[in-house]
Design a protein around this motif. Sequence first.
Motif, PDB file in Angstrom:
ATOM      1  N   TRP A 104      26.585 -29.532 -16.862  1.00 43.94           N
ATOM      2  CA  TRP A 104      26.922 -28.213 -16.349  1.00 43.94           C
ATOM      3  C   TRP A 104      26.603 -27.202 -17.438  1.00 43.94           C
ATOM      4  O   TRP A 104      26.779 -27.496 -18.628  1.00 43.94           O
ATOM      5  CB  TRP A 104      28.408 -28.134 -16.009  1.00 43.94           C
ATOM      6  CG  TRP A 104      28.820 -28.911 -14.794  1.00 43.94           C
ATOM      7  CD1 TRP A 104      28.671 -30.251 -14.577  1.00 43.94           C
ATOM      8  CD2 TRP A 104      29.456 -28.413 -13.632  1.00 43.94           C
ATOM      9  NE1 TRP A 104      29.171 -30.598 -13.353  1.00 43.94           N
ATOM     10  CE2 TRP A 104      29.666 -29.487 -12.758  1.00 43.94           C
ATOM     11  CE3 TRP A 104      29.882 -27.148 -13.252  1.00 43.94           C
ATOM     12  CZ2 TRP A 104      30.282 -29.337 -11.521  1.00 43.94           C
ATOM     13  CZ3 TRP A 104      30.498 -27.001 -12.017  1.00 43.94           C
ATOM     14  CH2 TRP A 104      30.692 -28.086 -11.165  1.00 43.94           C
ATOM     15  N   THR A 105      26.136 -26.010 -17.062  1.00 46.70           N
ATOM     16  CA  THR A 105      25.817 -24.968 -18.044  1.00 46.70           C
ATOM     17  C   THR A 105      26.504 -23.665 -17.642  1.00 46.70           C
ATOM     18  O   THR A 105      26.871 -23.466 -16.491  1.00 46.70           O
ATOM     19  CB  THR A 105      24.300 -24.721 -18.133  1.00 46.70           C
ATOM     20  OG1 THR A 105      23.817 -24.331 -16.848  1.00 46.70           O
ATOM     21  CG2 THR A 105      23.557 -25.962 -18.604  1.00 46.70           C
ATOM     22  N   ASN A 106      26.609 -22.760 -18.637  1.00 51.02           N
ATOM     23  CA  ASN A 106      27.127 -21.425 -18.334  1.00 51.02           C
ATOM     24  C   ASN A 106      26.058 -20.394 -18.665  1.00 51.02           C
ATOM     25  O   ASN A 106      24.940 -20.751 -19.069  1.00 51.02           O
ATOM     26  CB  ASN A 106      28.455 -21.154 -19.066  1.00 51.02           C
ATOM     27  CG  ASN A 106      28.308 -21.043 -20.570  1.00 51.02           C
ATOM     28  OD1 ASN A 106      27.207 -21.016 -21.109  1.00 51.02           O
ATOM     29  ND2 ASN A 106      29.430 -20.990 -21.261  1.00 51.02           N
ATOM     30  N   ASN A 108      25.678 -18.546 -21.094  1.00 52.55           N
ATOM     31  CA  ASN A 108      25.306 -18.541 -22.516  1.00 52.55           C
ATOM     32  C   ASN A 108      24.534 -19.802 -22.906  1.00 52.55           C
ATOM     33  O   ASN A 108      24.382 -20.097 -24.085  1.00 52.55           O
ATOM     34  CB  ASN A 108      26.552 -18.403 -23.390  1.00 52.55           C
ATOM     35  CG  ASN A 108      27.284 -17.109 -23.142  1.00 52.55           C
ATOM     36  OD1 ASN A 108      26.658 -16.076 -22.922  1.00 52.55           O
ATOM     37  ND2 ASN A 108      28.602 -17.156 -23.142  1.00 52.55           N
ATOM     38  N   ASP A 109      24.088 -20.554 -21.898  1.00 50.96           N
ATOM     39  CA  ASP A 109      23.351 -21.804 -22.099  1.00 50.96           C
ATOM     40  C   ASP A 109      24.152 -22.871 -22.840  1.00 50.96           C
ATOM     41  O   ASP A 109      23.585 -23.764 -23.471  1.00 50.96           O
ATOM     42  CB  ASP A 109      22.010 -21.560 -22.808  1.00 50.96           C
ATOM     43  CG  ASP A 109      21.045 -20.771 -21.939  1.00 50.96           C
ATOM     44  OD1 ASP A 109      21.066 -20.984 -20.699  1.00 50.96           O
ATOM     45  OD2 ASP A 109      20.285 -19.956 -22.481  1.00 50.96           O
ATOM     46  N   GLN A 110      25.480 -22.787 -22.771  1.00 52.23           N
ATOM     47  CA  GLN A 110      26.309 -23.855 -23.310  1.00 52.23           C
ATOM     48  C   GLN A 110      26.308 -24.990 -22.298  1.00 52.23           C
ATOM     49  O   GLN A 110      26.297 -24.750 -21.092  1.00 52.23           O
ATOM     50  CB  GLN A 110      27.739 -23.365 -23.552  1.00 52.23           C
ATOM     51  CG  GLN A 110      27.833 -22.309 -24.622  1.00 52.23           C
ATOM     52  CD  GLN A 110      29.225 -21.718 -24.702  1.00 52.23           C
ATOM     53  OE1 GLN A 110      29.803 -21.343 -23.678  1.00 52.23           O
ATOM     54  NE2 GLN A 110      29.765 -21.637 -25.907  1.00 52.23           N
ATOM     55  N   VAL A 111      26.332 -26.207 -22.779  1.00 52.46           N
ATOM     56  CA  VAL A 111      26.268 -27.378 -21.910  1.00 52.46           C
ATOM     57  C   VAL A 111      27.534 -28.208 -22.083  1.00 52.46           C
ATOM     58  O   VAL A 111      27.940 -28.522 -23.200  1.00 52.46           O
ATOM     59  CB  VAL A 111      25.033 -28.256 -22.241  1.00 52.46           C
ATOM     60  CG1 VAL A 111      25.022 -29.514 -21.376  1.00 52.46           C
ATOM     61  CG2 VAL A 111      23.755 -27.463 -22.073  1.00 52.46           C
ATOM     62  N   LEU A 112      28.157 -28.530 -20.951  1.00 57.52           N
ATOM     63  CA  LEU A 112      29.255 -29.488 -20.925  1.00 57.52           C
ATOM     64  C   LEU A 112      28.826 -30.627 -20.008  1.00 57.52           C
ATOM     65  O   LEU A 112      28.033 -30.435 -19.090  1.00 57.52           O
ATOM     66  CB  LEU A 112      30.543 -28.862 -20.405  1.00 57.52           C
ATOM     67  CG  LEU A 112      31.175 -27.775 -21.274  1.00 57.52           C
ATOM     68  CD1 LEU A 112      32.452 -27.257 -20.631  1.00 57.52           C
ATOM     69  CD2 LEU A 112      31.469 -28.279 -22.674  1.00 57.52           C
ATOM     70  N   VAL A 113      29.360 -31.809 -20.279  1.00 49.96           N
ATOM     71  CA  VAL A 113      28.987 -32.997 -19.521  1.00 49.96           C
ATOM     72  C   VAL A 113      30.237 -33.612 -18.916  1.00 49.96           C
ATOM     73  O   VAL A 113      31.239 -33.800 -19.602  1.00 49.96           O
ATOM     74  CB  VAL A 113      28.277 -34.029 -20.432  1.00 49.96           C
ATOM     75  CG1 VAL A 113      27.999 -35.320 -19.678  1.00 49.96           C
ATOM     76  CG2 VAL A 113      26.997 -33.441 -21.006  1.00 49.96           C
ATOM     77  N   ILE A 114      30.170 -33.906 -17.601  1.00 49.40           N
ATOM     78  CA  ILE A 114      31.224 -34.685 -16.943  1.00 49.40           C
ATOM     79  C   ILE A 114      30.779 -36.137 -16.967  1.00 49.40           C
ATOM     80  O   ILE A 114      29.652 -36.449 -16.578  1.00 49.40           O
ATOM     81  CB  ILE A 114      31.418 -34.276 -15.466  1.00 49.40           C
ATOM     82  CG1 ILE A 114      31.874 -32.832 -15.335  1.00 49.40           C
ATOM     83  CG2 ILE A 114      32.432 -35.190 -14.795  1.00 49.40           C
ATOM     84  CD1 ILE A 114      32.056 -32.391 -13.887  1.00 49.40           C
ATOM     85  N   MET A 115      31.656 -37.001 -17.429  1.00 50.60           N
ATOM     86  CA  MET A 115      31.342 -38.436 -17.445  1.00 50.60           C
ATOM     87  C   MET A 115      32.470 -39.205 -16.761  1.00 50.60           C
ATOM     88  O   MET A 115      33.643 -38.933 -16.987  1.00 50.60           O
ATOM     89  CB  MET A 115      31.187 -38.941 -18.878  1.00 50.60           C
ATOM     90  CG  MET A 115      29.986 -38.377 -19.585  1.00 50.60           C
ATOM     91  SD  MET A 115      29.750 -39.097 -21.214  1.00 50.60           S
ATOM     92  CE  MET A 115      29.152 -40.704 -20.749  1.00 50.60           C
ATOM     93  N   LYS A 116      32.066 -40.174 -15.944  1.00 51.07           N
ATOM     94  CA  LYS A 116      33.041 -41.064 -15.316  1.00 51.07           C
ATOM     95  C   LYS A 116      33.332 -42.182 -16.312  1.00 51.07           C
ATOM     96  O   LYS A 116      32.427 -42.910 -16.730  1.00 51.07           O
ATOM     97  CB  LYS A 116      32.480 -41.632 -14.022  1.00 51.07           C
ATOM     98  CG  LYS A 116      33.472 -42.477 -13.257  1.00 51.07           C
ATOM     99  CD  LYS A 116      32.897 -42.918 -11.932  1.00 51.07           C
ATOM    100  CE  LYS A 116      33.925 -43.667 -11.133  1.00 51.07           C
ATOM    101  NZ  LYS A 116      33.381 -44.097  -9.844  1.00 51.07           N
TER     102      LYS A 116
END
Length: 151
Positions: A104-106, A108-116
């Motif tokens: 997922w990005t915002n 500001n091009d920051q990236v977060l990752v959802i992991m199962k």
Amino acid sequence: MLTFEEKMEILDGFPELTMKEVSLGRVNYHYEDSVIDKKNVVYHLHPNGNGFVYAGQIHGMKTDEKGMVNIREYSAEGLREIVSAAIESMSPQEDPEEMTMEEWTNENDQVLVIMKEDGGWNIYAGLELEGAFNTYPEAADFLEKEGFTRA
């Protein structure tokens, strides 16, 4: 403002939509493969150019209480974009229970990752754990509230 005929020409360019005539010269455009209860993508397109697109499933879209957006003043490009987004929002999505990771990005091009992981859903910024959730919808809701969208 686009004319009724110009709007219909654009909408007819979406092969997944079916035009249905309704009263007073108005038309609806249905998406028969919709995975939600709604089938109308375009509702009551009127010969005067007024009409609505169902955008109740499009994240971040301001709608009325029925999930509709008035398209009277939309440009050709704007109409194509909202109709494409509406169709996508009503289409089958990848089952989040089947996936193991999603970025997922915002703005500001920051990236977060959802992991199962271990029966739950964790959100990471790099190697740092940002949050842990029991379900994918809880994790996705958190990210949306923080201004992130699926990459």
